[in-house]
Enzyme design. Structure first.
Site, mmCIF file in Angstrom:
data_model
loop_
_atom_site.group_PDB
_atom_site.id
_atom_site.type_symbol
_atom_site.label_atom_id
_atom_site.label_comp_id
_atom_site.label_asym_id
_atom_site.label_seq_id
_atom_site.Cartn_x
_atom_site.Cartn_y
_atom_site.Cartn_z
ATOM 1 N N GLU A 57 0.864 -1.181 0.000
ATOM 2 C CA GLU A 57 0.000 0.000 0.000
ATOM 3 C C GLU A 57 0.899 1.227 0.000
ATOM 4 O OE1 GLU A 57 -3.621 -1.862 2.741
ATOM 5 O OE2 GLU A 57 -2.570 -0.064 3.392
ATOM 6 N N ASP A 67 -5.559 9.625 10.380
ATOM 7 C CA ASP A 67 -4.239 9.124 10.751
ATOM 8 C C ASP A 67 -3.734 9.661 12.075
ATOM 9 O OD1 ASP A 67 -3.278 7.338 8.611
ATOM 10 O OD2 ASP A 67 -3.736 9.064 7.346
ATOM 11 N N TYR A 79 -10.510 -4.647 3.813
ATOM 12 C CA TYR A 79 -9.596 -4.162 4.840
ATOM 13 C C TYR A 79 -10.402 -3.976 6.119
ATOM 14 C CZ TYR A 79 -5.856 -1.093 6.751
ATOM 15 O OH TYR A 79 -4.862 -0.511 7.504
#
Lengths: 263, 404
Positions: free
Chosen positions: A42, A53, A168
């Site tokens: 990725e 994040d 995911y």
């Protein structure tokens, strides 16, 4: 057989490795991940406002942008990777705005041309799929979706609809690089997801050590590691390839052999 | 009579889109919560008990209705249309922000949430959020860019006095955009018990809609007050636009009155021709940030460009999605006003009307020299004085070279 099918069809769990494009010597770092045993790559597309994040990847985004990393640079890194590694699946991961700014059709076509296999877009949920999903699929790319602990049974079909490559599973409700979920809850979640899809399920968020990765690999098709690599790039700068390869090898050994070492 | 098919007041659609703008561009973790919030908001809207509690708090806690005031000396000064003020600066906590906070904390309580977070720029929304948290006994965490913490010390201390925890945000330019990023990071990690009180008519659906609805109390009152006092609707509405909650709150109830013109005033900073401004409509292009599609300041790769304004409350590189839509369809005009023009208007309002306006509101007032003369003496211009300027005296002193 697609690159994803090959990567997840080796009869053992797969190691998925994330680094941010433009942070450090990215081409050398990508090669180090592959040399260490990464099954899927990725490549993070830096964004000024990485809302999902934690501090490690936020800082990587800002370092990459401060060096002047552009979308064109990222696509060139992808194309270079594809030329050197014809078999390893490559995913671009990032936020919506840089992906759609020149038009989703443009982005999908350029990514396909660069040899990218799939795209993860953090802030395009199924409800806004029209913004990017159809364009990716038309270009032959997989829209890789995220499922989370808050994705209930009622929502899961919408998440799976139009998704491809792998699923995911974000194991914690939170941001990248922070705490790790309990293995029991991961096992239950993966079982629930696999009952609804034939896609491989990779688990990420908060996975840093070979021990954690091994535990997850016993119950999932793949393990995603990101912030631990980013920390190495932060520490070693342009000279991160050797320590990246070392950590990748340790993680790959743990992940690939996880099911053989079950006591 | 309003033809519904041609109404400007029926947005957003069921997916939260205002034309091409708005929507729900959030991480999957937040999606179920956003859908839940929408459901709960629909239920609350239909519940007379919710409305009764909201109205009661508005009357007895906030001090509504806020006055409608004829600004006689400013009118004389400009020599054009009559200038009227909607006095939102007289609300409890000194700005329009409290209207929205009351509505959202009632929703949070309805949803059983036990912890409140918010972002703030100038600190007005942070103070309003800390206020309602104190009033309802909920713990409160406010994210504020460290640049803003430095330039808005009085509000930081106010929030602390009210029992809130103020967390300075060190990422990016350390202003409102970064505070919002950090608030969203907190939210995604604490969805189970935390309600995010967004301070402006932006963010993922249903926030732009519900913030607008709560702030529409401004326009509804103003419309009734104008009719009662003058027998007519105003000819022009003026309001400052950062995210745009005070403006949409004033504008929305008038959108279907074709005789009412509207101007939203963006922060032009050092000038929209420079790289230091916050005028996302005048100087930006459509993109996705903070959960919605809207006009943004961005570069050719879609990276967000830092905004600049002397007013911390307007210092944001985006704008609420309904304003983007109203801009594109042409129902509302948007005009940039630079820092120096806002400073001039700030001082003029102090001296001629005895009202110290917030620097945000001073941007709306600064449009008057440009537009007042276009209106006759029997025509009326209604300006939303969205906040009071006590919080800004240090910034203004600094800009004027005065020592306090």
């Amino acid at each position: 057989m697609s690159r994803f099918e090959s990567a997840f069809g080796k009869g053992r769990p797969a190691l998925v490795c994330f680094i941010t494009a433009g942070d450090g010597d990215t081409a050398a770092n990508l090669d180090a991940l592959v040399a260490g045993g990464a099954d899927v790559i990725e490549l993070g597309m830096p964004f000024t406002d990485p809302m999902a994040d934690g501090p490690a990847i936020q800082a990587a985004n800002l370092r990459a942008l401060a060096k002047g990393t552009t979308t064109a640079d990222i696509l060139a890194l992808a194309a270079g990777f594809r030329a050197r590694h014809p078999e390893v699946p490559l995913v671009l991961m990032g936020y919506a705005n840089p992906m759609i700014h020149r038009g989703a059709d443009w982005f999908a076509a350029e990514a396909a041309k660069a040899g990218v296999d799939g795209v993860i877009c953090v802030d395009i949920p199924p409800e806004e799929d029209a913004e990017l999903g159809p364009q990716l699929r038309a270009a032959g790319l997989n829209m890789i979706r995220l499922a989370t602990p808050t994705t209930d049974a009622a929502r899961l079909p919408a998440v799976l609809d139009g998704s491809g490559g792998f699923l995911y599973y974000v194991s914690v409700a939170g941001i990248t690089g922070k705490q790790q979920a309990a293995i029991d809850s991961i096992e239950q979640a993966v079982a629930r997801l696999k009952a609804s899809t034939d896609l491989p399920v990779a688990v990420g968020f908060g996975v840093r050590t070979p021990g954690q990765a091994e535990a997850i690999a016993r119950v999932a098709d793949g393990v995603v590691v990101g912030s631990a690599f980013i920390d190495i790039v932060a520490e070693h700068g342009e000279e991160a390839a050797a320590p990246l390869k070392e950590l990748t090898a340790a993680l790959a050994k743990a992940v690939h052999n996880a099911r053989e070492t079950v006591a | 009579m309003t033809d519904l098919a041609n109404s400007f007041r029926t947005q957003p659609d069921e997916r939260g889109h205002f034309g091409q703008f708005g929507g729900r561009y959030v991480a999957e973790t937040l999606m179920p919560l956003i859908l839940d919030l929408e459901k709960e908001y629909r239920a609350a809207k239909a519940d007379p008990a919710f409305k009764a509690e909201f109205d009661s708090l508005m009357a007895h806690y906030v001090g509504r209705p806020s006055p409608l005031y004829f600004a006689e000396r400013l009118t004389e000064h400009f020599g054009g249309g009559q200038i009227w003020f909607k006095r939102e600066e007289l609300n409890h906590t000194g700005a329009h922000k409290i209207n929205n906070c009351i509505g959202q904390i009632l929703l949070a309580i309805r949803m059983g949430k036990t912890r409140i977070i918010a972002e703030t720029g100038a600190g007005q929304h942070g103070v309003a959020t800390a206020t309602v948290c104190a009033r309802f006994g909920l713990p409160c965490v406010i994210y504020m860019g460290s640049t803003d913490v430095a330039r808005q010390q009085p509000n930081v201390f106010r929030m602390k006095l009210l029992g809130a925890e103020v967390i300075p945000v060190e990422s990016g330019a350390k202003t409102l955009k970064d505070a919002m990023n950090e608030a969203m990071r907190d939210w995604v990690a604490n969805v189970h018990d935390t309600f995010y009180i967004i301070g402006t008519a932006a963010g993922p659906h249903p926030y732009p809609e519900l913030v607008r609805d709560f702030q529409s109390v401004i326009g509804k009152e103003a419309r009734a007050q104008m009719l009662e006092r003058t027998g007519k609707l105003p000819d022009l509405l003026l309001a400052a636009v950062g995210g745009g909650s005070n403006a949409i709150g004033l504008f929305h109830p008038f959108l279907d009155d074709p005789e009412v013109a509207m101007v939203g005033v963006e922060a032009g900073g050092h000038g929209v021709e420079t790289d230091k401004h916050a005028a996302s409509l005048t100087g930006g292009s459509p993109g996705v940030l903070h959960g919605n599609k809207t006009y943004l300041l961005q570069d050719e790769d879609g990276q967000i460009i830092e905004a600049h304004s002397i007013s911390a409350g307007l210092d944001y590189p985006g704008i609420g999605p309904e304003h983007s839509w109203l801009h594109d369809i042409g129902r509302v005009k948007y005009l940039p006003i630079n820092d120096d023009e806002a400073l001039e208007a700030f001082q003029l309002c102090c001296r001629l009307e005895g009202i110290i306006p917030a620097l945000e509101s001073a941007h709306a007032l600064a449009a008057l020299p440009k537009v007042a003369k276009e209106y006759g003496k029997d025509q009326m211009i209604l300006v939303n004085v969205s906040g009071r300027g006590d919080k800004d005296i240090f910034t203004v002193a600094d800009a004027l070279g005065a020592k306090i």
